[in-house]
Design a protein around this motif. Sequence first.
Motif, PDB file in Angstrom:
ATOM      1  N   ALA A 100     -19.095 -11.530  16.798  1.00 38.18           N
ATOM      2  CA  ALA A 100     -19.976 -10.362  16.755  1.00 38.18           C
ATOM      3  C   ALA A 100     -20.337 -10.062  15.306  1.00 38.18           C
ATOM      4  O   ALA A 100     -21.422  -9.551  15.017  1.00 38.18           O
ATOM      5  N   SER A 101     -19.439 -10.397  14.377  1.00 35.66           N
ATOM      6  CA  SER A 101     -19.730 -10.167  12.947  1.00 35.66           C
ATOM      7  C   SER A 101     -20.980 -10.940  12.548  1.00 35.66           C
ATOM      8  O   SER A 101     -21.884 -10.388  11.901  1.00 35.66           O
ATOM      9  N   ASP A 203     -23.503  -2.819  20.484  1.00 37.07           N
ATOM     10  CA  ASP A 203     -22.394  -3.754  20.357  1.00 37.07           C
ATOM     11  C   ASP A 203     -21.519  -3.616  21.604  1.00 37.07           C
ATOM     12  O   ASP A 203     -20.869  -2.587  21.798  1.00 37.07           O
ATOM     13  N   SER A 230     -19.207 -10.988  22.066  1.00 38.74           N
ATOM     14  CA  SER A 230     -18.326 -11.915  21.359  1.00 38.74           C
ATOM     15  C   SER A 230     -17.314 -12.541  22.301  1.00 38.74           C
ATOM     16  O   SER A 230     -16.993 -11.978  23.351  1.00 38.74           O
TER      17      SER A 230
END
Length: 385
Positions: A100-101, A203, A230
């Motif tokens: 996800a970063s 997110d 993610s």
Amino acid sequence: MLRLSPRIAHIAPFYAMEVVKQAAALQAEGRDIVQMSIGEPDFTAIPAVVEALQRATREGKTQYTEAVGIAPLREAIAGFYRTRFGVGVDPSRIIVTAGASGALMLACTALVDVGAQVLMPDPTYPANRHIVTAAGGEPVLIPAGPEDRFQLSADHIRRHWTARTAGVIVASPSNPTGTSIAPHALAELVEEVRRRDGFTIVDEIYLGLSYEGDRRSALALGDDLIIVNSFSKYFHMTGWRLGWLVVPQQLVPAFEKLAQNLVICASAPAQHAALACFLPESLDIFETRKEAFRQRRDYLLPELERLGLCVPVKPDGAFYIYSDIRAHASDSASFAQRLLHEAGVCAVPGLDFGSAETAAYLRFSYATDLARLQEAVARMSKMLG
Ligand SMILES: Cc1ncc(COP(=O)(O)O)c(C=O)c1O
């Protein structure tokens, strides 16, 4: 003398890491510390994923892939949205990233102009504001308390949007609070942003770990949202560095060219291995593990309340409980130190997550097995009398 970019001055160190370092030093001296600071599942990758990795490396599937990810994985992710969340998405809108970063970095590089403001709640996952800063933008943290489930609302958008605002980042369920935005509240928020021609990044890294009601992806709210997810949390693959974005169709070429230039591709072996996540028997394991997290939450939450570590909003997802420590202390950073040194329990002070009310809160992670959580509760009971 080499000079750093001035934007580096706006990037704060991760205070949690300081507490974790101290905990490690105490452990090295022989102290037993219950780790409740870490934001990663104690479960590791499932055997089917490990075997798929071994197979992929044996077969030489270790070279660069398409910048947007291998087609079978993008199709499998689209299938997951269809079967799990009941929402259709064209695989061509899915971009596989380094966690996800990597997804948040790609999205902010693509969408945040120099000087543009991005709204997010306070408290928020710290990297979000730093990624916006690194992209040249200005994160604007809006205090969001228990009355808002610690989340942004449509009203916040109306009150804080300026001519410089480009968009919004929210996480649902959230880190550090484990609370999600109610579906109708998210729909209203998205509508307000849409009216202002802004972007909404949602997110959903903890969406798989939602314990109440139906899990609903914000993807269903429209094709114009940017969705982040993610393999780190629900799929238990933190160190594999794999995640994804769902982006509006017309933005795919821009994201693709950025991905080509910034990272070339996400890890090829990890992508091939992750295909095994979507086998029915793998999904059964993830659901069983999710139930283990839910049990831990259901144990820990009343125990923290009993200890006077009040939880103003029941967390409905992720593996965090955000406790108000004001019955015991006024500053969660020094309270975290006391907990660590006196009780041998490591939790993260709110300070990392913003500045509004963060001195009043401590984040407990229950990504630790139940017996250890029971040990932590016994120790905290003793310390707090
Ligand atoms: C809300 C949130 N977003 C993104 C991330 C980054 O996750 P990763 O890069 O491992 O996928 C985390 C990690 O803790 C998180 O809590």
